[in-house]
Design a protein around this motif. Sequence first.
Motif, PDB file in Angstrom:
ATOM      1  N   ARG A  68       0.829  -1.205   0.000  1.00 46.32           N
ATOM      2  CA  ARG A  68       0.000   0.000   0.000  1.00 46.32           C
ATOM      3  C   ARG A  68       0.866   1.259   0.000  1.00 46.32           C
ATOM      4  NH1 ARG A  68      -3.729   2.781   4.295  1.00 46.32           N
ATOM      5  NH2 ARG A  68      -5.497   3.460   3.046  1.00 46.32           N
ATOM      6  N   GLN A  69       2.043   1.185   0.667  1.00 41.50           N
ATOM      7  CA  GLN A  69       2.833   2.407   0.749  1.00 41.50           C
ATOM      8  C   GLN A  69       4.309   2.166   1.085  1.00 41.50           C
ATOM      9  OE1 GLN A  69       1.182   5.442   3.303  1.00 41.50           O
ATOM     10  NE2 GLN A  69       3.082   6.563   3.435  1.00 41.50           N
ATOM     11  N   GLN A  70       4.631   1.838   2.322  1.00 41.67           N
ATOM     12  CA  GLN A  70       6.012   1.954   2.805  1.00 41.67           C
ATOM     13  C   GLN A  70       6.989   1.026   2.109  1.00 41.67           C
ATOM     14  OE1 GLN A  70       6.084   1.585   7.076  1.00 41.67           O
ATOM     15  NE2 GLN A  70       5.078   3.543   7.407  1.00 41.67           N
ATOM     16  N   PHE A  71       6.587  -0.212   1.861  1.00 39.90           N
ATOM     17  CA  PHE A  71       7.490  -1.178   1.249  1.00 39.90           C
ATOM     18  C   PHE A  71       7.995  -0.672  -0.098  1.00 39.90           C
ATOM     19  CE2 PHE A  71       8.117  -5.313  -1.074  1.00 39.90           C
ATOM     20  CZ  PHE A  71       9.218  -5.739  -0.353  1.00 39.90           C
ATOM     21  N   LEU A  72       7.124  -0.026  -0.866  1.00 37.82           N
ATOM     22  CA  LEU A  72       7.505   0.481  -2.179  1.00 37.82           C
ATOM     23  C   LEU A  72       8.577   1.559  -2.068  1.00 37.82           C
ATOM     24  CD1 LEU A  72       3.932   0.788  -3.720  1.00 37.82           C
ATOM     25  CD2 LEU A  72       5.435  -1.198  -3.623  1.00 37.82           C
ATOM     26  N   SER A  73       8.398   2.464  -1.116  1.00 41.92           N
ATOM     27  CA  SER A  73       9.386   3.522  -0.915  1.00 41.92           C
ATOM     28  C   SER A  73      10.668   2.992  -0.290  1.00 41.92           C
ATOM     29  CB  SER A  73       8.794   4.638  -0.047  1.00 41.92           C
ATOM     30  OG  SER A  73       7.805   5.352  -0.757  1.00 41.92           O
ATOM     31  N   ASN A  74      10.554   1.991   0.574  1.00 42.15           N
ATOM     32  CA  ASN A  74      11.762   1.377   1.140  1.00 42.15           C
ATOM     33  C   ASN A  74      12.647   0.825   0.032  1.00 42.15           C
ATOM     34  OD1 ASN A  74      10.628   1.919   3.634  1.00 42.15           O
ATOM     35  ND2 ASN A  74      10.246  -0.208   4.171  1.00 42.15           N
ATOM     36  N   LEU A  75      12.047   0.069  -0.883  1.00 43.20           N
ATOM     37  CA  LEU A  75      12.815  -0.525  -1.976  1.00 43.20           C
ATOM     38  C   LEU A  75      13.424   0.544  -2.861  1.00 43.20           C
ATOM     39  CD1 LEU A  75      10.516  -3.485  -3.117  1.00 43.20           C
ATOM     40  CD2 LEU A  75      12.530  -3.573  -1.635  1.00 43.20           C
ATOM     41  N   LEU A 153      10.850 -11.301   1.932  1.00 40.70           N
ATOM     42  CA  LEU A 153      11.586 -11.343   3.200  1.00 40.70           C
ATOM     43  C   LEU A 153      13.026 -11.794   2.988  1.00 40.70           C
ATOM     44  CD1 LEU A 153       8.911 -12.918   5.580  1.00 40.70           C
ATOM     45  CD2 LEU A 153       9.873 -10.615   5.775  1.00 40.70           C
ATOM     46  N   ALA A 154      13.234 -12.847   2.197  1.00 42.84           N
ATOM     47  CA  ALA A 154      14.584 -13.366   1.982  1.00 42.84           C
ATOM     48  C   ALA A 154      15.466 -12.345   1.283  1.00 42.84           C
ATOM     49  CB  ALA A 154      14.522 -14.660   1.170  1.00 42.84           C
ATOM     50  N   ARG A 155      14.900 -11.622   0.315  1.00 45.05           N
ATOM     51  CA  ARG A 155      15.702 -10.629  -0.416  1.00 45.05           C
ATOM     52  C   ARG A 155      15.967  -9.380   0.422  1.00 45.05           C
ATOM     53  NH1 ARG A 155      12.717  -9.691  -6.016  1.00 45.05           N
ATOM     54  NH2 ARG A 155      10.904  -9.680  -4.632  1.00 45.05           N
ATOM     55  N   CYS A 156      15.029  -9.044   1.311  1.00 43.65           N
ATOM     56  CA  CYS A 156      15.188  -7.817   2.107  1.00 43.65           C
ATOM     57  C   CYS A 156      15.915  -8.058   3.427  1.00 43.65           C
ATOM     58  CB  CYS A 156      13.821  -7.205   2.399  1.00 43.65           C
ATOM     59  SG  CYS A 156      13.005  -6.478   0.975  1.00 43.65           S
ATOM     60  N   TYR A 157      15.604  -9.170   4.099  1.00 42.85           N
ATOM     61  CA  TYR A 157      16.119  -9.396   5.452  1.00 42.85           C
ATOM     62  C   TYR A 157      17.071 -10.582   5.540  1.00 42.85           C
ATOM     63  CZ  TYR A 157      12.269  -6.288   6.814  1.00 42.85           C
ATOM     64  OH  TYR A 157      11.406  -5.229   6.934  1.00 42.85           O
TER      65      TYR A 157
END
Length: 528
Positions: A68-75, A153-157
């Motif tokens: 919806r929002q934050q994950f997109l901006s984090n990436l 999750l695996a790619r980010c954390y």
Amino acid sequence: MKTTYFKNLILFSAVLFTSIVFTSCEGFLDEEPRTQVDINAFYQNESDALAGLTGAYAQLKSTNGYYRQQFLSNLYAASDQGQGSFNHRDFRFGTITNAEPLIERSWIDIYVAIKDANNVIARVPDVPEMDEELRLRILGEARFLRALHYFNLARCYGEVPLRTTPVLPGEEGLPLSSLQDIYDVIIEDLEFAGEHCWGYNETRNGFNNNIGRVTKASAHALLAKVYVQMASSIRTAQAGVEGNAKYLGFTNAPDFYYQKAIEQADVVLQEPFYRLSADLQEYETIFDATNGNNFEMLFDIQGASIAGEGTAVSNLFSPRNSGLAGGGFGGTNRLQPQFINASIDKFEPRYLNTIIQNYQDDTFIYQLGSGLTGYIRTRIENGSSAGNLFRVFTGKYIDTDATTEYTSQQNWHVIRLADVYLLRAEALAEVNQSPGLANNDINALRNRVGLEDIDYSGLSMDEFREELLRERGVELYMEGNRFFDLTRMGVYDEYCKRTYGNSVGARGPEDYTWPIPLIEVSANPNID
């Protein structure tokens, strides 16, 4: 009080014993008001199974931490493409700590989404008197969603707790699982999804696979992406890239996974309905807000203009108060001139025809400058010059019909057909150590926008990989791929320095993944 709430919520394996479901059936991913129910009493018939699956889809965007929002901006902010908001300063500087609230919220929301997928996967097999093809389709879609969550999750954390069954009351949090175990689940889930999901808008036994749901093609496409992620991460780890060192635990060689990726891509490119645009004019339309789930989109997060069912996609990527999004905040993610000049071909039609050439807000008129890296500003009041704004906004997420920041009907494109062509091109070149084998797939993408053929035959593999990143950069910019491309290819430090300089852009091995949030480490005694 807020901190206590989050500690009780964190890691779905310790909480949330009931399922959030939506009282909907086979509509176009209908999302109606949620109610808490007894999960054991809920899955009694086909309608319940479909409603549970719809609830699992809804978790992709139900709160702000995920799509919806934050994950997109984090990436975006973690990549080399350009600035995010002030809140994303640590992503830009490579100084993310385990106390960063933006990774905390994404972690929570992804695990809640896994919880809902697990409930569907566990309960639907026992639903009585149900159409068997529909049962398998529902399970396939739920397993696709779970695979997507764990892939993120695996790619980010990196290594994370792996739960594949519903939580039992009183259970503790799980320890971290190895990447090998996590990818085993991802692959098994996507293989099942590829076998049992239906085609685009396909009808069987009176049930329709409504547009926007997972298809056979999207399952095989995501699996191709998984295999290339594994292959390139193993390859670069073996070459000494410390940021990918945990991939050294895989026993198969990179070529094994590259070949698997080719096989999966071949399946996708034979599926009906999906195709590349016929020309540049048609290519420009694939990003229209009213043209979601079109022939180049394999899996989209669904936007909607209905209150509570939209996303902030348009606001995040469109200039504030420009009339191109819904209002409120805006312009969070914009391209940096150094990225435009150094990492893509800015004269390419895929760039020129998908960026905003001109717009205006309450004070200024903005016109793209001749350098294609910023806007010339003119005051509306008197027509005087107001200098330059050195940033560029994409036109991929415009939604002039949105009325608020969360009523965008613009979809988020998780995986596009073009990505499959690029993945197959990469895998063919890598498995044969022959860059020329990538020509056909990459030229198919270039030709559809009027570009001439390119020939990689005379390049070394290192030169080809750099050219591949340019192609991926211009085709897929601002679509959530760049951070993952730079890390799996082992060039994160190099490319961030190109955009941000040697100080701000410096990245070390620890920056290839984000830290497990402090709130999770504090609440879960099984994580050191």
